[in-house]
Design an enzyme around this catalytic site. Sequence first.
Site: not given
Ligand code: BG6
Length: 480
Positions: A246, A375
């Site tokens: 992510h 900002m």
């Molecule tokens: C997932 C993880 O990919 O993303 C989790 O495995 C996490 O641990 C989640 O809680 C968070 O996603 P979001 O969209 O709720 O920020």
Amino acid sequence: TETGCLSIIVLGASGDLAKKKTFPALFNLYQQGFLQLNDVHIFGYSRTQLCDDELRERIKGYLPVENKVSSNVFNFLQLIKYVSGAYDSPEGFQELDKAISEHETSKKSHEGSSRRLFYLALPPSVYPQVCKMIKIFCTNKSGLSGWTRVVFEKPFGKDLASAEELSAQIGELFDEPQIYRIDHYLGKELVQNLLVLRFANRFFLPLWNRDNISNVQIVFREDFGTEGRGGYFDQYGIIRDIIQNHLLQIFCLVAMEKPVSTKPEHIRDEKVKVLQSVNPIRDEDVVLGQYRGYKDDPTVPDDSVTPTFATVVLHIHNERWEGVPFILKAGKALNSRKAEIRVQFKDVPGDIFKSSKQGRNEFVIRLQPSEAMYMKLTVKQPGLEMTAAQSELDLSYRQRYQEVVIPEAYERLILDTIKGDQQHFVRRDELKAAWEIFTPLLHRIDEGDLQPQGYEPGSRGPAEADELLEKAGYVQTHGY
Ligand code: BG6
């Protein structure tokens, strides 16, 4: 969207991810008419013995409440059929194929087309065998026009070698245009906004570089622990769970060069390049943490050293970014739930207002909660005195786009898989480059060479992380 017969097959249909994310996203698409345009059927497949209605009942409770028009719920659930079987069972997959084929040949309206979307809401350990079963038993062999696509959830591998092996196994069965590796952060509104923001605004073009930017932070915090998922989590840890995918995807979009065009392949080419420009991670660029109480979970071993928190500073070796630290930080059981990007600018040279005392210019993109961009800038404090003070230019999505319902990440990404748009999915070489960055560090952690610091649940994380932030040049602004 093309019309014609569409079969969406959710493997792992009785599992958590399917119930919480996949089916609700499909329901939202259905409600907005995207699935009705097609002659669509949804198939659930998993090991649990269930009849159609039992699966429907399980799904029903998770459909998004605010949108629950009861006739829609009923009609949507009627689209779902269930087949049970093991993930390596030829009979199970033959039965699944039979059900799909019946659907494809039952109506005249779709002019003999077959579009099959397989969604693997499954642990990666079964990906190779499931793909093999799909390939052998469930790809359309009747000569109908159409396609077969396979959607994979993360984690895609555990390190470079395992990811490459998985890619090779799947690559023997399916071509890259058929493979959709989901990173659901790429479906978030403000992540999708990054490209437009960076490359369609004159404001940013000349500033987005080492001459002006001091450091960049990409931060993910959750205010809950790994409750109920400790067994899974402990094998992966926060770097594999959040940072390698992510946060690194966001990093790519913030740091990459301008693509030749908005074509998915051009965008993905640039992402690969910036990943390949990242220097090896040094030990002094890392702080790990584990919240106290994590090991109370019975599914977590008592001697676990798995990090639930990490700050990792990345350095890019290229003309634009040499010397600008990119701080990736993620943690569970912290003091708030938030995901944001903070781009901090350098001090004003020859400052006559002592404005740096008020805080630096900072551009913040908040992905969640409450999407916003703001900002931080220095203005004259309104009033008789001529003093400088920090204020904000604020674009809060709730206020500015009141009429717009921001789609869920999964909803958007599933629609892309139906349309065949791979822009927001991770390409094989991109995945490889991402694993190359983190694998040496992950191996050192796995071997116990780097230990996590304890931190209190509900805190900011280990104090060492704040020290690392400061060392990377981040200057805390007033009030933050
Ligand atoms: C997932 C993880 O990919 O993303 C989790 O495995 C996490 O641990 C989640 O809680 C968070 O996603 P979001 O969209 O709720 O920020």
